[in-house]
Write a protein that holds these residues in place. Sequence first.
Motif, PDB file in Angstrom:
ATOM      1  N   UNK A 480       0.975  -1.084  -0.028  1.00 18.58           N
ATOM      2  CA  UNK A 480      -0.024  -0.075  -0.063  1.00 18.58           C
ATOM      3  C   UNK A 480       0.988   1.143   0.142  1.00 18.58           C
ATOM      4  N   UNK A 481       2.016   1.238   0.823  1.00 22.22           N
ATOM      5  CA  UNK A 481       2.928   2.245   0.822  1.00 22.22           C
ATOM      6  C   UNK A 481       3.451   2.523  -0.562  1.00 22.22           C
ATOM      7  N   UNK A 482       4.017   1.638  -1.333  1.00 22.21           N
ATOM      8  CA  UNK A 482       4.430   1.749  -2.599  1.00 22.21           C
ATOM      9  C   UNK A 482       3.422   2.148  -3.735  1.00 22.21           C
ATOM     10  N   UNK A 483       2.084   1.751  -3.550  1.00 21.60           N
ATOM     11  CA  UNK A 483       1.080   2.210  -4.319  1.00 21.60           C
ATOM     12  C   UNK A 483       0.760   3.639  -4.235  1.00 21.60           C
ATOM     13  N   UNK A 484       0.706   4.049  -2.761  1.00 21.05           N
ATOM     14  CA  UNK A 484       0.474   5.439  -2.516  1.00 21.05           C
ATOM     15  C   UNK A 484       1.487   6.601  -2.869  1.00 21.05           C
ATOM     16  N   UNK A 485       2.696   5.830  -3.177  1.00 19.91           N
ATOM     17  CA  UNK A 485       3.924   6.584  -3.299  1.00 19.91           C
ATOM     18  C   UNK A 485       3.856   6.933  -4.862  1.00 19.91           C
ATOM     19  N   UNK A 486       3.649   5.720  -5.807  1.00 22.37           N
ATOM     20  CA  UNK A 486       3.268   5.837  -7.090  1.00 22.37           C
ATOM     21  C   UNK A 486       2.188   6.782  -7.570  1.00 22.37           C
ATOM     22  N   UNK A 487       1.315   6.649  -6.674  1.00 26.20           N
ATOM     23  CA  UNK A 487       0.081   7.618  -7.202  1.00 26.20           C
ATOM     24  C   UNK A 487       0.329   9.115  -6.851  1.00 26.20           C
ATOM     25  N   UNK A 488       1.379   9.311  -5.955  1.00 25.52           N
ATOM     26  CA  UNK A 488       1.657  10.870  -5.438  1.00 25.52           C
ATOM     27  C   UNK A 488       2.634  11.248  -6.610  1.00 25.52           C
ATOM     28  N   UNK A 489       3.762  10.354  -7.147  1.00 25.16           N
ATOM     29  CA  UNK A 489       4.614  10.664  -8.415  1.00 25.16           C
ATOM     30  C   UNK A 489       3.599  11.141  -9.683  1.00 25.16           C
ATOM     31  N   UNK A 490       2.700  10.351  -9.770  1.00 21.85           N
ATOM     32  CA  UNK A 490       1.785  10.628 -11.035  1.00 21.85           C
ATOM     33  C   UNK A 490       1.126  11.742 -10.722  1.00 21.85           C
ATOM     34  N   UNK A 491       0.732  12.049  -9.593  1.00 30.78           N
ATOM     35  CA  UNK A 491      -0.112  13.276  -9.382  1.00 30.78           C
ATOM     36  C   UNK A 491       0.730  14.338  -9.608  1.00 30.78           C
ATOM     37  N   UNK A 492       1.968  14.474  -9.051  1.00 33.11           N
ATOM     38  CA  UNK A 492       3.146  15.513  -9.249  1.00 33.11           C
ATOM     39  C   UNK A 492       3.322  15.671 -10.641  1.00 33.11           C
ATOM     40  N   UNK A 493       3.679  14.554 -11.568  1.00 31.64           N
ATOM     41  CA  UNK A 493       3.743  14.570 -12.710  1.00 31.64           C
ATOM     42  C   UNK A 493       2.642  15.354 -13.707  1.00 31.64           C
ATOM     43  N   UNK A 494       1.429  15.011 -13.379  1.00 34.27           N
ATOM     44  CA  UNK A 494       0.290  15.697 -13.882  1.00 34.27           C
ATOM     45  C   UNK A 494       0.306  17.193 -13.615  1.00 34.27           C
ATOM     46  N   UNK A 495       0.700  17.301 -12.349  1.00 37.84           N
ATOM     47  CA  UNK A 495       0.498  18.777 -11.995  1.00 37.84           C
ATOM     48  C   UNK A 495       1.912  19.788 -12.718  1.00 37.84           C
ATOM     49  N   UNK A 496       2.889  18.912 -12.759  1.00 36.88           N
ATOM     50  CA  UNK A 496       4.119  19.732 -13.560  1.00 36.88           C
ATOM     51  C   UNK A 496       3.628  19.512 -15.203  1.00 36.88           C
ATOM     52  N   UNK A 497       2.955  18.837 -15.688  1.00 37.94           N
ATOM     53  CA  UNK A 497       2.451  19.058 -17.257  1.00 37.94           C
ATOM     54  C   UNK A 497       1.681  20.064 -17.167  1.00 37.94           C
ATOM     55  N   UNK A 498       0.635  20.055 -16.428  1.00 33.76           N
ATOM     56  CA  UNK A 498      -0.361  20.957 -16.530  1.00 33.76           C
ATOM     57  C   UNK A 498       0.132  22.560 -16.192  1.00 33.76           C
TER      58      UNK A 498
END
Length: 504
Positions: A480-498
């Motif tokens: 679950x920790x790994x899953x949350x970390x990957x979700x956070x990375x994806x969120x940050x990547x989307x924010x950077x792209x936006x």
Amino acid sequence: MENQLTSELASKTSPLVPREVPQLPLVDPQQAARARRRNTIVSGVLLLLASVAGGLFFSLGRVEKVAEWKTHEVTRGEMVVSVIEHGVLESAENTRIVCRVRGENTVTWAIKSGEEVKAGDELVRLDTLVIEETIYEKTKYAHWSKAGSMVLGNMMRKASLAIPEYEQGRFQVEVMKKQEMIAQRKSDLQTGRNFENHAKEMLARGYESEWNVVQYGTEIKSLESALELEKTELDVLENYQRREKLAELKGEYDKWSAKHYAEVERSGANDSRRDRAIEELGFCVVKAPRDGLVIYPSMTKWKDEPDLQVGKSVHKDQVLLLMPDLAKMQVKIGIHESIVDRVKNGLPVTVKLMDRTLEAKVSSVALVASPAGWWRGNSVKYDTVVELTGINGLKPGMTAEVEVEIARLPAVLRVPASALLETVSGYSCWVETGDGPRRRRVELGDRNDLFVVAKSGLQEGDEVILNPLAFLEDAQLEAMKLFERKEEQQRQQKEAERATAEAR
């Protein structure tokens, strides 16, 4: 309970006291002590039974939980690193039989795939109706064009004869006529001048009137003008009319010549089309160029039937059939881009067929990846060929499991791949101990489909739990920790792209 016993004793000792009046209880000290000891013993027994039952329940539950998972002993030994792919046997050299008829043509008969044929045997028949009609039409047009070219040839030759006919005939006649007229005009002018001189002499002697002399002068001027006109016409004829007429005649010749040669070309083209149609009529019956096996071309991944089928159309240069060389067989597999750099020519290969296992070597690895498609899961793979030459009994289309041996590692610590779990801090596994499962961080090395080399974190003889994610809460928390970390990375990547898109 002690209060209840005291109340009962009080009611027996003072029966005459009314119940409404409160009284102090009268208790026997020895009886009360015995009651307290009895209560203590009962409570202790109950607590002991409860603890024993809880321990048994916990122990039984633990035994049941332990019985659910499976373990594997970590051992040291040789490990073969290989990649397994599936392919289909095919011939390395195929005689391609292609359609040689232009356009779309319907198949009226076709030999079955897998038949043995002799050289000259019929393999495919195509519909000939359209080609026969083409032959009739082109033959008609060829005759028309030939007749037209002959007529135009006569017109061209006539125009070519008109040029010398005018230049050496009619023109010369016209020139001679003009020269004759000029000579006649000169003679008339000389005669007129003689009459004028004679009239002047007669006027001087008194035998001629002055009016006649004037009339002779007028006639002489008229003759001079006529002479000049004839000379001018001769000059125009020689210098202008001649060139104009020659240009006209040559233009007429060029016109008929161009029409003639165009009709000749049209006639030749119609002859060529007719001859080509006659040749293609022979191609409508496809025959075997040699003895051997005939098969349909390999079907594409997304179709469930071959291209060659009775009633369907085929086009020019389409591969209709293949005649494979059974002495030169091969199997082509796709190696994923993640490991293609480790696959080299000459690596040992094990090819498993339905009835046998063959040993071979990698023959070639493509430098360019095959086009990715939905039938490959959009994965990038490189075609790798394993040649199987000189082996009897192999046929195209046989399914094969190909195992390419990339490396052979001696005396390494092997841990099952199913016992490993990716976590935030790397890969981990859970080792069964006397105190329960214990997590171990593992440094990994090379791997195959079943085992992974453990460089550190484990020892020989450790019992690792297989599929820990299904049984251990600790493993589930780490996942679950790994899953949350990957979700956070994806969120940050989307924010950077936006943010980048907004900045533009």
